[in-house]
Each structure stands twice: as C-alpha cells, then as structure tokens.
Design a protein around this motif. Structure first.
Motif, PDB file in Angstrom:
ATOM      1  N   UNK A 193       0.828  -1.206   0.000  1.00  0.00           N
ATOM      2  CA  UNK A 193       0.000   0.000   0.000  1.00  0.00           C
ATOM      3  C   UNK A 193       0.861   1.255   0.000  1.00  0.00           C
ATOM      4  N   UNK A 194       1.888   1.283   0.843  1.00  0.00           N
ATOM      5  CA  UNK A 194       2.744   2.464   0.913  1.00  0.00           C
ATOM      6  C   UNK A 194       3.462   2.716  -0.408  1.00  0.00           C
ATOM      7  N   UNK A 195       3.946   1.648  -1.039  1.00  0.00           N
ATOM      8  CA  UNK A 195       4.702   1.796  -2.283  1.00  0.00           C
ATOM      9  C   UNK A 195       3.829   2.368  -3.400  1.00  0.00           C
ATOM     10  N   UNK A 196       2.677   1.750  -3.622  1.00  0.00           N
ATOM     11  CA  UNK A 196       1.846   2.182  -4.754  1.00  0.00           C
ATOM     12  C   UNK A 196       1.116   3.487  -4.461  1.00  0.00           C
ATOM     13  N   UNK A 197       0.777   3.735  -3.185  1.00  0.00           N
ATOM     14  CA  UNK A 197       0.165   5.026  -2.844  1.00  0.00           C
ATOM     15  C   UNK A 197       1.176   6.149  -3.063  1.00  0.00           C
ATOM     16  N   UNK A 198       2.437   5.917  -2.670  1.00  0.00           N
ATOM     17  CA  UNK A 198       3.475   6.927  -2.893  1.00  0.00           C
ATOM     18  C   UNK A 198       3.646   7.191  -4.383  1.00  0.00           C
TER      19      UNK A 198
END
Length: 946
Positions: free
Chosen positions: A728-733
């Motif tokens: 989630x953090x990777x793709x949201x960033x």
C-alpha cells in the motif's frame, strides 16, 4: 540484674554489652566468656571453667580459647591506665583486672538506642536500580498502617527494598530498626527466640511470645522479618500479636505469599520495567527502562562496557523480556556479558537457560543461582503442589485452567492447587482482552520445572503428549469446518496459542508423535500466517509434507498444508522452489474433493505468485480460472475476490477502463469486505485498492485517486501485516508522485523505508529508495534521482522483485534525458519497454511511448515534422482514455517554455483541449504547469485578448 565495670555495662538476661550506653557488637561465645570473668572479677578463672561455660558438653582445645579471649580483648580495648581489661595468669587462667559492680536498674525501662540498633541491619545495597519509587511507597504505607508485607516472586528484590526502607526509617524509631533473616530458621517455634536474641533478651521456651510482646510493648522499633514464607503460619501468629499489643512497633515482612492476618497491608512488588517490543523507536530511550539499566550496570560491574550501542541495547532488552524483569535473573545473566558478549548471553538463554549460573559469593545461598532460588520455593510445596507446578512447566506462555486440568490430569484438584501456587507467587494471573483469566509461569520458573520434568522421562512424555493433543484438538475446533481464509483473530480469541503451539510442534517432530504433529501443522498454519510468521510457517509445512502419514494423504489437511507451504514460500527467500509444486498439489486435492471454495483460494494464491514473479500474462489466465471457479458460489466475499483479481489483471495489462469497472464492484466503500483474512487474500484486497487508485489517476480522477490510495494505506495498516502495508505504501506513494503531491509522497516513502527495515524486507526497502529517486527526477533533481534509482534497481534485481522495475527504469530514463544523457536514456527506456512486453506489465507503456517521443524530439530539429511521434503518443493515450498520461506527454514535448515548440499552435491546442476534458477541478502538478505554459503560448495570449 546487670553488672558494670569501667565504661561497660553487661545485662546477662538480655545478653547485651554496652559502652557508654551504646551497644557493643559481641559474639555469643565471647559474651559467655566475659560474663564468667565479670562474675569473678579480680579472681583468676581457670581455662576449664571458661571452656565449660562457653562450650558446654564440648571438648575444645586451648587454641580456640586463646583466639576468643584475644578477640574479646580487642573489643573491650584498654583501661585508662593503658592495660588490657583481661590479663593472662600464666599456668592458671584469665582474670578481669577491674572490679565489676551490680547494677539492678530494670532493663525493660532502659531505651534501646537507635544508633546501636542500626548495626543489626544488613548493609544497604550499594547500587539499587529501579526501586527508588518502591522504597518511597513502602515507607509511606508503613508509616500509615504500621504493618506491611512486601509480596512477590523470588528474585525480584523484596529484601533489597526492605533493607533500603529500614535504613531510611531507622532514625525515626527511638529503639532502632532490627532485621531478622528467617531463612536459616527451620522451626517455626524458634521465631520468637530468634527475634528476642537480636534484642539481647532471653525468653523461656514455655513463654516465648508473651515475653517478647511484653518487652516490645513500650518500645518504638521497626522489625523487618525477611523470608517468612517457609514459616508462614508461625510468623503470621506472632506478627499479629505484636501488631495488636505493641502500638510502637512497625512490622515489615518479605514473603512470597501474604500472611493474611489482622493489620497486614500487602505491597506487591512488581518486576522491573521491561521495554516493549517497539521500545527505542519512540521518544523514550531503551536504556530508560529499569531492567535494562540493571543489566548494563551489572554487566559493567562484571567487566563489560559502561554503555551499550543501539543493537546491543535491543538485545539486552530482549534478555530482560525473556527474564520477565526478575532482578536476580538479570543480574546473573549480566554477569556473563563480559565473557560471552550481550548477544552471546541471549544465545546461551536460547540454548540452555542459566539456572546454575553463579552470582555473588557473598549472596545468600538461595540467591547464588536461579536453581537454588527455585529449590527454596519448590521444597516448601507439598507433593501435589510440586506435581502440578512441574507439569504446568510444559506450557510456553499463558495457559487456562482447562488446559492445565487436561495436561496435569483430572485426579488432582488442579484449580485449587493453581490458586495456591498463585498465592505463593509461583504462578501469575493474566487477564485477557476479553476479561478471561489465564495463568503463566515466569520464564525462570518454567525453565526450572522443565529441568524437573527431564529427570522423570516417563512423566515428561506423558505430559508433552497431553499438551500437544490438547492444542491440536483446540485448534481443530476453532479452525475445523471453516474455509482456510476465514480463520482469523485466533490470537485475540486465544492469546496463549502461539508459544504453546511451538512447544507442541517441537515435541511432535523431535521424537514425539509425528501424525499428531501433522494434524497440528494443518490447524495452526492460519495462525502463523495471520502473525506474519512466514519462515516458520514454511518450515513446519515443509516438514509436515515430508512425513505426511498415509491416512492423511489427499485430505483437506493435506491440501491446507500444501497451500500454506506455497503461500509462505512466495515471500520466504530461497523457498520458491517448492511453491509451484505445493500449489499444484493443493489444487489437485481441492479439485478431487470438489471443494470449489478451496480451489478459488488456491488459484488466488497462484495469481499472486506468478504476478510477483513478473508473469502478468499467467496472472491474467489465472484471473479467468478464478472467475470460473467462483461461478455457482453465491457469496459476496467470493464475488469481491474475483473482482479484485480481474481488476488487477486488467490494470497490469494497461486496460484501466476495464479494471476500474471491476474495482467499482469489489472496492466500493459498501462492498463486502471480502476474504481479507489471510496473507494471499488481504494482499489481493490491498493490491486491488492501490491499483484502483493508479487507474483513477491515469484516467484523470486525481482527487479520488489520492483518497483511494490513502484508504489502502489505512486499511493495510489496520491489518498489522507488513507485506500489505508495504504494498500500500509503495503504490500510494507512486500515485502521489504522479499527482504531484511530493511532500505526502516522501512521507509515505519514508514510512515504507521504516516498515521494511523493521521487518527485514530488503526488496521493499529498495522500493522506498527507488520512489525517492523517481520523486527527485520529478522535482528537478535528476542527478540525485539517477543515483537512487540505480541503487534500488540493483537490489530489486538481486532480490528477484519484479514489481515497479518497469516504472523505475522509465523514471531513470527520464532522469538521464534531463541531464542530457539522451543516448543512455533511450537505451534504458528500451529496456523498460522490452521488459513490459515480456512480462505483460503494460500499465505504463503509453507513458513510455510518450517519453520516447519527447526524448527524440529534444535531440532533433524543432520542426513541425518532429512532433509527429508526440502526436502519435497523444493519440494512443486518448484511445486508452489515459487523460493524465495524455497531458504528461504533451508537457514533456513543451518542457522548454521558450522553445519554438511551445509556439506550435498544434501542441498548444492539444494542451488546451486536454485541460478542458479534466471536468471537475483537479489539483495536480501537471495541470498547474500546463496552465502556466498555456498562458505563455500564442493561443493562450489570443484567448486572453479575446
């Protein structure tokens, strides 16, 4: 009756010697010798008379007598004339050279001086760590109530606190503070006389308690009764009598269980403060915790370093957690740090608990080793209590009354005995989140019980088998009849499960019951996956597959174990060789059993595996199989799962419109939560939401895309599992970078770096570096971005991590173009496009086509014909309804606002058209740049003039 000679006064009944009113410390035999000499002052007393008085019924050589007389001379000193008080008459004996007179003042009316009484206290511990507040609290409680019992498990430091309290308070008592060590007293009837001897009075055997109470009635004194547990009944009776009849006496006892008498107030001494697992990552330093401070202090005193670096401090914290904050255990462990190092001490604890490590030579015998400490408590128990205690030692972590009854046996009153052991501080009560009461042993106590069981192999086997069977049947009851992915929250239901499951599995596969072990693996893998224990799940599942008993082959348990083996192998490094085989075996069994739901779950796991391996084409094929398997299952969760998998497949294929239609069904706020319970499935859900956000971003819905990405991060964080959180953090960033919300993007990238580092997820840590590199390229810092992107790609390649490689290669190509390295930029971009074609990860292909056109444009002549590739890329983006990419392609072509290209009415018109199609106001960096560029173009000026 008493005697006086010189400055001395001797009271035979109290066995007290005073000098100028201050008590003189004198040994028992020395007192007897002095009394004979005083009674016969001025006369020679023969050696035979002296030895018969000091050593009745014992043959003593003359050397012993000379030694004691010499010591007595030193104690008394010399007369005013400079001669010894005791002289030797050669060949005859010894004589007191000054006259002694009778002094008949009543001893009970003479105050016992506090300064003299202070000598009866043991020395205060030179370095007391973490107990200052406890000392203050006991002082206050004792002053308020007069009678306090410090209660707690052995080794916590009850005596240390009591001695410190006595030293703090002794000046407040006119008649002093007395410390009575009851450890060496084996007979409760001797307690009154033991106390009386410290006051220097003698009591008759038939009248001990009344005589002692009578003596204390008019005294103001503090009495510390240390280690009362083995004489609990006699101490309780005496303490109650003293409290009731001696209003000036304050009583402080240390014991492992309460006396339970009138007037007593309990002060439960807690363990030293233990750092939580996340300690050291917040505002509070890990060395602020009293248990760690004690470890460091004692390690330094034993030759270790004065301070520990962060990694060693974390290890010291783990040691203190393992030792439950028990001060004595921590001291003994810290004493090994200079020799073995801090990490070596933890390794020793893992391999063989240090029950026999030696402590201070001057410590009480029961405090010199942990084994001696526990021997002291164990030997006070009756046979039934001993049996129950050593058998519950098989529990690793908390256990319930039901579990204890099953393991110990129904023929013993287990509940009553456990309550008794709890009162003796040998078993602790644990209150669960639902208010249920469970029990646990301190780690040191448990290690002692395990040692006791090892000495009785038959009993150990019986107990271990009962323990393993209990937890196998318990888990089968919790898991049985439910789908694999619907099993969740097991630790909330039964917080004691994990440690006991590990204990049971170790026994089953190390000479115990292999078949039972396979059953236990089948029922425990949902718990291991829920807790992110992937390597452990993979290890047990591998072992179970190897020893699968014939009667379980082809069963649901067989499928479950293979499924867990495959799921955990997706993440576990060097485990992927077994993944395909395990998935195939699980799928074969599911189809043979015609278990459609299980088949769907396995296909979902296979989908993640192949796409993580960089084969999006196979992922799309599995999405179709998932849809087929889900047909006929009338279940909202199943429909949601199928929608997620299909949407993910469409998004990677670059078909964002089709993907959004799937995500609108499966990811809507009011959609069923889906099977968000197991590693594979909750990863699917999070992947679906972040891909939904990316597709929305591509199609121009930037605000909704950001809200959706933020929702993915929130949901993934709520799961508590690092894998979906990192995804989630990777793709949201990435979505935030495309939107141009750079501060929010860097915040998510930093969080990703922290989470991935905490959980040793090397590939995701590299992704965080790559995101920062892409962000730097977007922000106009291409050199730094290039460095970070190259570093990230090297690690991701080594870790066989395929996702986001295409995206980072494209960002690297853009950064190289921005620094004028056009040739290398085109080569890098060609690698990215080839990789996308090969893997089927076409999500960013339109953007890369536009990037290629802009690079070629910047290296060629600025003529109308040179923008043809750009216009073709724009047409491709428009065909895919990729509005955000369409704008980006146009902007790249006019990045130099002063170039002739910006004056091209064709490109300016394109930008104006693109902006108009964004509909509702969307706040993105590209739109802000486009507005600025358009205002400087001829079309923009004409529009303003019109």
């Amino acid at each position: 009756m008493a005697f006086r000679f010189g400055p001395f006064r001797i009271v035979p009944a109290e066995r007290v010697v005073e000098k100028h009113g201050e008590r003189v410390q004198i040994g028992s035999r020395a007192f007897d010798l002095l009394l004979v000499l005083v009674e016969n002052s001025g006369e020679v007393v023969s050696k035979k008379q002296l030895t018969s008085r000091a050593w009745p019924d014992t043959v003593v050589d003359e050397v012993s007598l000379r030694v004691h007389i010499s010591g007595l001379r030193k104690t008394l000193g010399k007369t005013p004339l400079g001669t010894p008080y005791i002289t030797n008459v050669s060949g005859r004996g010894y004589m007191l050279v000054v006259p002694a007179e009778r002094d008949d003042a009543p001893p009970q009316l003479r105050p016992v001086r506090a300064a003299a009484m202070a000598a009866s206290l043991p020395p205060r511990l030179f370095r007391m760590v973490g107990r200052d507040q406890c000392v203050r609290e006991v002082e206050a409680l004792l002053g308020e109530t007069r009678f306090v019992s410090i209660v707690g498990v052995g080794g916590l430091g009850k005596t240390t606190v009591a001695v410190a309290v006595a030293h703090e308070l002794r000046e407040r008592f006119d008649d002093g503070a007395f410390f009575v060590d009851l450890a060496s007293v084996s007979d409760g009837e001797l307690v009154p006389s033991t106390i009386a001897s410290l006051f220097g009075i003698s009591v008759t055997a038939s009248d001990q308690v009344p005589s002692l109470v009578s003596f204390l009635r008019q005294r103001r004194v503090l009495v510390v009764l240390d280690n009362a547990e083995h004489l609990i009944d006699d101490v309780a009776v005496l303490a109650e009598r003293i409290f009731e009849h001696c209003p000036g006496v304050h009583i402080l006892t240390t014991t492992r269980e309460a006396l339970r008498v009138e007037g007593e107030h309990i002060y439960t001494l807690a363990a030293l403060e233990i750092p939580p697992l996340e300690a050291g990552r917040g505002s509070r330093d890990i060395t602020d915790y009293s248990s760690v401070r004690l470890f460091i202090d004692r390690a330094f005193a034993s030759g270790g370093r004065r301070e520990l670096e962060e990694p060693e401090a974390q290890i010291a914290a783990e040691i203190c957690r393992r030792l439950d904050g028990v001060a004595l255990a921590i001291e003994l462990a810290a004493g090994r740090a200079a020799t073995h190092g801090v990490a070596g001490v933890l390794d020793l604890l893992d391999r063989r608990f240090g029950l026999h490590w030696q402590g201070r030579r001057t410590a009480l015998p029961r405090h010199q080793t942990l084994a001696a400490l526990h021997d002291w408590s164990y030997n006070l128990l009756d046979d039934d209590e001993k049996l129950v205690l050593r058998r519950v030692g098989c529990f690793a972590g908390p256990f319930t009354n039901e579990a204890a009854r099953t393991v110990v046996g129904d023929q013993w009153p287990v509940t009553r005995i456990i309550d008794a052991l709890s009162e003796k501080s040998l078993v602790s009560r644990v209150v669960g989140p639902d208010g249920r009461i469970a029990y646990r042993l301190a780690e040191t106590t448990r290690a002692y019980c395990v040692d006791k069981l090892r000495t009785a192999p038959d009993e150990q086997t019986k107990v271990s088998a009962a323990h393993a069977l209990y937890y196998t049947e318990l888990l089968e009851g919790l898991v049985g009849g439910r789908d694999f992915f619907r099993v969740t929250g097991l630790t909330a239901i039964k917080p004691e499960l994990l440690g006991n499951i590990r204990q049971a599995l170790e026994w089953c596969f190390n000479g115990g019951d292999t078949k039972l072990g396979v059953r236990l693996v089948a029922s425990s893998v949902p718990l291991l996956l829920e807790l992110s224990l992937l390597a452990e799940c993979h290890s047990w599942a591998s072992l179970a597959v190897e020893v699968m008993p014939p009667e379980l082959v082809g069963t649901l348990q067989d499928a479950t174990i293979n499924q867990a083996l495959a799921i955990s192998g997706i993440i576990v490094r060097d485990a992927q060789g077994k993944v395909k085989q395990a998935f195939a075996r699980a799928l074969e069994i599911a189809r043979a059993l015609q278990h459609k739901r299980l088949e769907l779950d396995i296909l979902a796991g296979m989908n993640i595996f192949v796409m993580r391996a960089g084969d999006c084409y196979a992922g799309s094929e599995l999405a179709i199989e998932c849809e087929q398997a889900g047909q006929g299952i009338n279940d909202g969760d199943v429909r949601a799962l199928v929608s997620w998998i299909k949407g993910i497949a469409y998004s990677y294929a670059g078909e964002c419109g089709a993907a959004i239609r799937c995500f609108e069904l499966g990811c809507a706020q009011d959609a069923p939560p889906g099977l968000d319970l197991n590693l594979v499935v909750f990863t699917q859900r999070i992947r679906a939401i972040v891909q939904y956000a990316r597709c929305l971003m591509v199609q121009g819905s930037a605000s909704l895309a950001k809200r959706t990405a933020a929702r993915a991060v929130q949901d993934a964080t709520a799961y508590g599992h690092p894998i979906p959180r990192c995804i989630a953090l990777a793709y949201a960033a990435s979505t935030y970078i495309w939107k141009g919300d750079w501060d929010d993007a860097i915040s998510l990238a930093d969080e990703l770096a922290t989470v991935s580092q905490q959980h040793s997820l090397t590939a995701f840590h590299a992704v965080s570096t790559g995101l920062k590199g892409e962000l730097d390229v977007r922000r106009g810092l291409p050199s730094e971005g290039i460095r970070q992107l190259r570093e990230a790609l090297a690690i991701m390649t080594a870790e066989n991590h395929h996702h986001m490689v295409v995206s980072f290669l494209a960002a690297l190509a853009e950064g190289l173009a921005d620094t004028g390295e056009h040739a290398e930029a085109l080569v890098t971009l060609a690698r990215a496009m080839a990789r996308a074609e090969e893997s089927g990860e076409m999500f960013q292909m339109v953007d890369m086509v536009g990037l290629k056109a802009s690079i070629e444009l910047s290296t060629g002549p600025h003529e109308a014909a040179s923008i043809v590739p750009v216009m073709e890329a724009l047409a491709l983006a428009r065909k895919e309804n990729a509005l955000t990419l369409e704008l980006r392609i146009a902007l790249r072509a006019v990045r130099d606002e002063q170039s002739a290209v910006v004056q091209s009415s064709q490109l300016a018109q394109e930008i104006k058209s693109i902006i108009s199609r964004f509909g509702s106001v969307q706040d993105t960096q590209d739109l802000r740049i486009a507005g600025a560029i358009l205002s400087k173009s001829r079309i923009g000026r004409d529009a303003a003039a019109g």
